[in-house]
Design a protein around this motif. Structure first.
Motif, PDB file in Angstrom:
ATOM      1  N   UNK A 132       0.859  -1.184   0.000  1.00  0.00           N
ATOM      2  CA  UNK A 132       0.000   0.000   0.000  1.00  0.00           C
ATOM      3  C   UNK A 132       0.896   1.235   0.000  1.00  0.00           C
ATOM      4  N   UNK A 133       0.596   2.195  -0.882  1.00  0.00           N
ATOM      5  CA  UNK A 133       1.465   3.344  -1.111  1.00  0.00           C
ATOM      6  C   UNK A 133       0.846   4.628  -0.565  1.00  0.00           C
ATOM      7  N   UNK A 134       1.631   5.364   0.224  1.00  0.00           N
ATOM      8  CA  UNK A 134       1.212   6.663   0.727  1.00  0.00           C
ATOM      9  C   UNK A 134       2.000   7.735  -0.028  1.00  0.00           C
ATOM     10  N   UNK A 135       1.287   8.613  -0.725  1.00  0.00           N
ATOM     11  CA  UNK A 135       1.936   9.540  -1.659  1.00  0.00           C
ATOM     12  C   UNK A 135       1.625  10.999  -1.309  1.00  0.00           C
ATOM     13  N   UNK A 136       2.512  11.879  -1.762  1.00  0.00           N
ATOM     14  CA  UNK A 136       2.283  13.319  -1.649  1.00  0.00           C
ATOM     15  C   UNK A 136       1.841  13.860  -3.008  1.00  0.00           C
ATOM     16  N   UNK A 137       1.174  15.003  -2.993  1.00  0.00           N
ATOM     17  CA  UNK A 137       0.744  15.616  -4.253  1.00  0.00           C
ATOM     18  C   UNK A 137       1.947  16.044  -5.076  1.00  0.00           C
ATOM     19  N   UNK A 138       3.015  16.464  -4.396  1.00  0.00           N
ATOM     20  CA  UNK A 138       4.230  16.884  -5.097  1.00  0.00           C
ATOM     21  C   UNK A 138       4.830  15.727  -5.883  1.00  0.00           C
ATOM     22  N   UNK A 177      -5.580  17.843  -3.094  1.00  0.00           N
ATOM     23  CA  UNK A 177      -4.623  17.863  -4.205  1.00  0.00           C
ATOM     24  C   UNK A 177      -4.292  16.448  -4.671  1.00  0.00           C
ATOM     25  N   UNK A 178      -4.090  15.531  -3.717  1.00  0.00           N
ATOM     26  CA  UNK A 178      -3.799  14.137  -4.059  1.00  0.00           C
ATOM     27  C   UNK A 178      -4.987  13.501  -4.770  1.00  0.00           C
ATOM     28  N   UNK A 179      -6.187  13.728  -4.239  1.00  0.00           N
ATOM     29  CA  UNK A 179      -7.393  13.145  -4.834  1.00  0.00           C
ATOM     30  C   UNK A 179      -7.616  13.647  -6.257  1.00  0.00           C
ATOM     31  N   UNK A 231      -7.598  11.205  -9.405  1.00  0.00           N
ATOM     32  CA  UNK A 231      -8.838  11.140 -10.190  1.00  0.00           C
ATOM     33  C   UNK A 231      -8.552  11.253 -11.677  1.00  0.00           C
ATOM     34  N   UNK A 232      -7.529  12.030 -12.028  1.00  0.00           N
ATOM     35  CA  UNK A 232      -7.168  12.175 -13.442  1.00  0.00           C
ATOM     36  C   UNK A 232      -6.614  10.880 -14.027  1.00  0.00           C
ATOM     37  N   UNK A 233      -6.165   9.978 -13.145  1.00  0.00           N
ATOM     38  CA  UNK A 233      -5.663   8.667 -13.584  1.00  0.00           C
ATOM     39  C   UNK A 233      -6.720   7.577 -13.436  1.00  0.00           C
ATOM     40  N   UNK A 234      -7.884   7.948 -12.910  1.00  0.00           N
ATOM     41  CA  UNK A 234      -8.964   6.972 -12.782  1.00  0.00           C
ATOM     42  C   UNK A 234      -9.212   6.456 -11.382  1.00  0.00           C
ATOM     43  N   UNK A 235      -8.489   6.994 -10.381  1.00  0.00           N
ATOM     44  CA  UNK A 235      -8.699   6.581  -8.993  1.00  0.00           C
ATOM     45  C   UNK A 235      -9.882   7.352  -8.413  1.00  0.00           C
ATOM     46  N   UNK A 236     -10.912   6.646  -7.972  1.00  0.00           N
ATOM     47  CA  UNK A 236     -12.130   7.309  -7.533  1.00  0.00           C
ATOM     48  C   UNK A 236     -12.001   7.967  -6.162  1.00  0.00           C
ATOM     49  N   UNK A 237     -11.380   7.305  -5.225  1.00  0.00           N
ATOM     50  CA  UNK A 237     -11.349   7.846  -3.870  1.00  0.00           C
ATOM     51  C   UNK A 237     -10.169   7.285  -3.103  1.00  0.00           C
ATOM     52  N   UNK A 238      -9.930   7.835  -1.913  1.00  0.00           N
ATOM     53  CA  UNK A 238      -8.893   7.328  -1.031  1.00  0.00           C
ATOM     54  C   UNK A 238      -9.502   7.091   0.348  1.00  0.00           C
ATOM     55  N   UNK A 239      -8.855   6.229   1.106  1.00  0.00           N
ATOM     56  CA  UNK A 239      -9.350   5.886   2.437  1.00  0.00           C
ATOM     57  C   UNK A 239      -8.309   6.186   3.507  1.00  0.00           C
ATOM     58  N   UNK A 240      -7.021   6.025   3.168  1.00  0.00           N
ATOM     59  CA  UNK A 240      -5.968   6.028   4.178  1.00  0.00           C
ATOM     60  C   UNK A 240      -5.174   7.337   4.223  1.00  0.00           C
ATOM     61  N   UNK A 241      -4.804   7.727   5.460  1.00  0.00           N
ATOM     62  CA  UNK A 241      -3.926   8.874   5.698  1.00  0.00           C
ATOM     63  C   UNK A 241      -2.747   8.413   6.554  1.00  0.00           C
TER      64      UNK A 241
END
Length: 230
Positions: free
Chosen positions: A82-88, A126-128, A132-142
């Motif tokens: 599972x990957x945790x990413x920044x908007x940057x 910003x991450x969402x 979303x532009x890549x097709x990911x609908x939502x996120x759950x984890x922080x």
């Protein structure tokens, strides 16, 4: 005698009906698999471990460049993380970002600044937007990047329905041999992406034989769809 047999048969009929109804009630009243099985005990707290399997997690900040290699190592070993990413990072690595989405890995938000709730909410948004532009609908984890408790992050998670997840083992601070010996069912592991790819593949293979490697979604009782495409 006949009336007695009739009454007994009628009673048995209602008993059977009652038992069947009870069975159906308990069957359909079971918790939905899409709901977390980890109890938050009334207040939102960081999750450090689950109840089954072992979950590998990755912190992906602005400097990270090895995600593509790690993804292919996971795919090769038919396992997940599972990957945790920044908007940057997402902005500067569009191909790797799309790869994570296309392979349906769990993706959460890596919060590097938890000084106030507005900044956390802005980073999530910003991450969402990019995902979303890549097709990911939502996120759950922080996750707070420093692994510490932050009241602002916990408040945002509680208010907006996110799950704050940290780790029980930090592979960056110990040897792979030690980590493999210490890891146990339910552990959430922060892996070191600076390791040589062959070394990463080796300990992933060894660890997967010890315990099933699962995504955070699987660990909390949800469903995940990982595409093992080379």
């Amino acid at each position: 005698m006949t009336p007695f047999l009739f009454i007994r048969a009628k009673q048995l009929k209602w008993v059977a009906f009652f038992l069947m109804s009870a069975c159906l009630f308990f069957l359909f009243s079971q918790p939905n698999n899409e709901h977390p099985v980890i109890s938050m005990d009334g207040a939102t707290n960081n999750i450090y471990a689950g109840q089954s399997g072992i979950s590998l997690t990755v912190n992906v900040d602005q400097q990270e460049k090895n995600i593509g290699k790690l993804v292919h190592a996971l795919i090769k070993n038919e396992t997940t993380a599972s990957f945790f990413v920044t908007s940057s990072w997402l902005k500067h690595h569009p191909k790797a970002s799309k790869l994570l989405v296309d392979r349906a890995f769990d993706i959460g938000v890596l919060v590097t600044d938890s000084s106030n709730e507005d900044k956390i909410i802005q980073e999530i948004a910003a991450v969402k937007k990019i995902l979303a532009s890549h097709g990911q609908k939502d996120i759950v984890f922080l996750r707070a990047a420093d692994g510490k408790e932050h009241k602002n992050l916990l408040h945002v998670a509680a208010a907006h329905g996110y799950l704050p997840v940290q780790w029980s083992i930090d592979l960056r601070s110990q040897s792979a041999d030690s980590f493999i010996k210490e890891s146990d069912k339910g552990d959430i592991i922060l892996i070191n992406t600076d390791e040589d790819q062959l070394a990463v593949e080796k300990w992933i293979s060894i660890l997967s034989k010890k315990e099933k490697l699962i995504s955070l979604s699987e660990m909390i009782g949800g469903d995940t769809k990982i595409q093992y495409i080379p």
